[in-house]
Design a protein around this motif. Structure first.
Motif: not given
Length: 812
Positions: A229-234, A245-250, A253-255, A271-276
């Motif tokens: 749902g996040l990927a679709e709405q993004a 947005v999906p990378g920053l949130a969870i 980064t697939a798309r 690193h901002l799109t790599a959850v840590s």
């Protein structure tokens, strides 16, 4: 200033070293049990020293035996005995990790997948996905698009087996019978390839068919609709902000578009799109705070934070950085629950030891290493850096600058191993992105959680996240477009070691202060020493990496006729005649082709030939966009050829599809296309074969033709003799000896990457050329190589001398 408790960093470092050595032992032809035996021996020695120290202690009660001498042998034994406890702890941790590594390597050998990996037989296996599905890297020769995931084998040919990790490659389909993501089980028919011992996965499983797919357990399955749902709405948000947005949130980064991913990397913002750690800290802190608002007791608040952390890890999938951050947060939560002080350094030490003992292959995971280094930099370095910078600038600015600077300095030696450059704008970019990142992360996460229950509110939260995400994307693209985004550095271990020395010297320099001595103020001795070390550590690699290209360009013969670029596994050859320049293929990497053009002093290409559409021949075409006049190519191949030709056309190039019989001129030389025939299907065997006849030599460039196509070329084109041949398909075994006997070249060019994994050039091809007296010039040994035709001789200059050749190969 509060001192850090660093006692657990020694065991963490020892565990890391032992795990690294043990996992790589089999690849180095060393018994992995040897590493474990040494570690257990060191642990026993530490226990012995501890016991010796205990016997030397003075009794607490009873008649005193008199003072205990600390001189002579007793004193030495006391000092040595003090080393026992830390040695025992560190060695025991290292022994545990190395033993588990040995067990894992043994499980690989005993796995039922080992036999089909040797025989290349097809097997049916069931595996559980340990990560989300991501688009696979398409093979250079094309083929069906794929999706890739980390997975664990559960059964082979219907028989349950001990769990073994694999790299699972699935055909990309939109059918219902396919896994949705993390936690799902899938049964496939596939071929198996064994991977090196250093690989976290024991085997690569290339599935030809997905037989069945089973849903993940409920405690995991709830995350799938949230991620989808996040990927679709993004996507509805649009633009770079929606992609981020999906990378920053969870961390999804697939798309993420490739050009935006490259821009994020150039700006040191990946690193901002790599959850840590930062994401885990936010989640646990908010859960702990929310439970506190309800006046819950400490135990309940800790349980709420732990539950939130567990759900977050399942949602974002347990990548290495996430697992490290979660383990560290768990240690801190346990410390809070028990009322003990949970400092950052001890928590990091415990997390590293536990994770490396549980999975020794984390020791070779770049993401795990970067996560640990960044955390160590923030825990140990941020406050001292802020104090040092505050003496030179306003305190709020110093505090803001210290965080990205500490993380960057701590991670840089590892980053140099991955890409030997120093980012110029990394710290300022992170400083400018810092206010936006947490807003985008939390708003995106809230939107992800609310979309299934309150779609409009969830989408509104995503719109809030879109604005800071767009700012980060704008910042990344702006920085990547600036000149001199990186400074070249020495590669591999020497570069990392020098970088570590430079980082240490910089830290000392920032921390050193003037101190009053005898009423006067003088500069500490440590400061000028640090300045000298820093200057040397920076000057040596920059001088070698930046000075070497300048020296190479200066040494390159000015009268070269043909120049083979060193672009790794691929082809890129320049030909020059009477001021006109021809480029045959572009290699896989625009940056490496740009470097070769700079080396050769080529600013504009008059004629370019794209022999076929494989990435190792056409992937670097962006480097000549806007710099080429005419482009010749073979049969089109849909989206693959569009990706190559689109930027060239927009740059003003004229595009012409050619086949056998096409001809023209380059300077004073004549060129003719020998292959492919009319109506050929795109692929290796439809490579454009160019015959170039200059005043003093003749050259034939064979693209990637296989043996059958070579035999057909020999029958239909009657090529005759040539002085120079670009060997087909990087020297693969698929060659027609009759064609090479017909061409009878003096020099054979082979564009090939070192340790390419394909075995190119093959021994059979090299034997074939050697039997005909052909002087072989291969890019993996020679680097860039320039050929100059001088009468009946061909002079060969090389960027680096191949083993035993002295850098010059005379043609027979």
């Amino acid at each position: 200033m509060r001192r850090h408790d660093l006692r657990l960093l020694g065991p963490a470092a020892a565990t890391w070293a032992a795990a690294w050595l043990a996992t790589g032992a089999t690849d180095a032809a060393v018994a992995p049990w040897l590493v474990a035996a040494v570690c257990w021996g060191a642990a026993a020695l530490g226990l012995g020293l501890t016991a010796s120290r205990a016997r030397l202690r003075v009794p607490r009660s009873g008649p005193s035996p008199g003072p205990v001498s600390t001189s002579g042998g007793a004193g030495i034994r006391s000092v040595v005995g003090a080393m026992g406890p830390p040695l025992a702890v560190a060695a025991a941790c290292a022994a545990l990790a190395s033993t588990l590594a040995c067990t894992g390597l043994l499980a690989r050998e005993d796995s039922p997948l080992a036999t089909p990996a040797e025989t290349r037989e097809t097997v049916e296996l069931t595996a559980r996905l340990d990560s989300s599905l991501r688009p696979g890297t398409q093979a250079p020769w094309g083929g069906t698009p794929s999706e890739r995931a980390r997975a664990t084998v559960l059964s082979v040919d219907g028989r349950t087996t001990a769990p073994v990790r694999i790299d699972l490659v699935l055909p990309s389909t939109d059918g219902a019978d396919r896994p949705a993501g993390f936690g799902d089980e899938v049964t496939v028919r596939a071929r198996v390839t064994a991977l090196p011992g250093i690989s976290r996965a024991a085997f690569r499983v290339q599935a030809s068919e997905v037989i069945t797919a089973g849903a993940a357990p409920e405690w995991i399955a709830w995350t799938h609709p949230l991620r989808a749902g996040l990927a679709e709405q993004a996507r509805r948000l649009g633009g770079d902000g929606g992609a981020l947005v999906p990378g920053l949130a969870i961390g999804d980064t697939a798309r993420l578009p490739a050009d935006l991913a490259d821009a994020m990397s150039a700006a040191s913002l990946t690193h901002l799109t790599a959850v840590s750690g930062a994401n885990c800290a936010l989640v646990t802190a908010i859960a702990f705070w929310a439970a506190g608002l309800l006046r819950a007791p400490r135990g309940v608040r800790v349980a709420a934070a732990l539950a939130a952390l567990t759900g977050f890890v399942v949602l974002v999938t347990p990548e290495s950085s996430v697992v490290r951050a979660a383990a560290m947060a768990l240690v801190v939560l346990v410390a809070v629950a028990t009322g003990r002080a949970g400092g950052g350094a001890p928590a990091l030490g415990v997390a590293v030891v536990v994770l490396l003992a549980a999975d020794p292959w984390y020791s070779r995971d770049a993401g795990f290493a970067l996560s640990v280094c960044a955390t160590a930099g923030l825990v140990l370095g941020a406050r001292p850096l802020a104090s040092a910078l505050a003496a030179r600038m306003p305190r709020p600015l110093a505090a803001a600058l210290a965080v990205p600077l500490a993380a960057q300095l701590a991670c840089q030696p590892v980053l140099v191993l991955l890409d030997p450059v120093l980012p110029v704008y990394g710290v300022p970019a992170n400083l400018l992105a810092a206010p936006a990142a947490p807003i985008a992360t939390m708003a995106g996460l809230v939107g992800c959680l609310l979309l299934p229950v309150l779609p409009s509110v969830g989408f509104a939260a995503l719109q809030v996240a879109w604005l800071p995400a767009s700012w980060i994307a704008l910042l990344a693209r702006g920085v990547s477009g600036m000149p001199n985004t990186a400074v070249p550095w020495l590669p591999d271990a020497p570069g990392a070691a020098l970088c570590a020395v430079a980082v240490a010297a910089a830290a000392v320099l920032l921390g050193a202060r003037r101190r009053p001595v005898d009423g006067a103020r003088r500069r500490p001795v440590l400061r000028p020493v640090a300045v000298g070390v820093l200057c040397l550590a920076v000057a040596v690699p920059i001088g070698v990496t930046a000075g070497r290209p300048a020296l190479t360009t200066a040494l390159l013969p000015a009268d070269w006729d043909v120049l083979q670029c060193d672009i790794g596994q691929g082809d890129a050859v320049l030909v020059r005649d009477h001021g006109a320049t021809l480029l045959i293929d572009t290699g896989p990497d625009p940056e490496r082709l740009t470097a070769c053009l700079a080396l050769a002093g080529v600013r504009r290409v008059d004629l370019a030939v794209i022999t076929h559409w494989d990435a190792d021949h056409a992937g670097g075409a962006a480097a000549i966009a806007g710099r080429v006049g005419l482009v010749l190519h073979g049969p089109l191949d849909g989206a693959r050829s569009d990706r190559v030709l689109g930027p060239l056309a927009r740059g003003g190039a004229e595009l012409v599809q050619v086949g056998a019989g096409a001809s023209g001129r380059l300077g004073a030389a004549d060129w003719r296309v020998l292959w492919p025939p009319a109506r050929a299907e795109p692929g290796n065997d439809a490579s454009v074969v160019l015959d170039l006849r200059a005043e003093q030599y003749r050259a034939v460039f064979l693209g990637d033709l296989g043996a059958e196509a070579q035999a057909a070329l020999l029958r239909e084109a009657d090529p005759g003799r040539a002085d120079l041949v670009k060997v087909a398909h990087h020297g693969s075994a698929d060659q027609d000896p009759a064609l090479y006997r017909e061409l009878a070249p003096a020099v054979g060019l082979i564009g090939v990457g070192a340790d390419n994994g394909y075995g190119h050039p093959t021994a059979s091809l090299l034997d074939l050329l050697d039997a005909q007296g052909v002087a072989v010039v291969r890019s993996d040994s020679y680097g860039a190589a320039a050929l100059t035709v001088d009468g009946d001789r061909v002079r060969v200059w090389s960027e680096r001398a191949p083993p035993g050749a002295g850098g010059v190969v005379p043609a027979p």
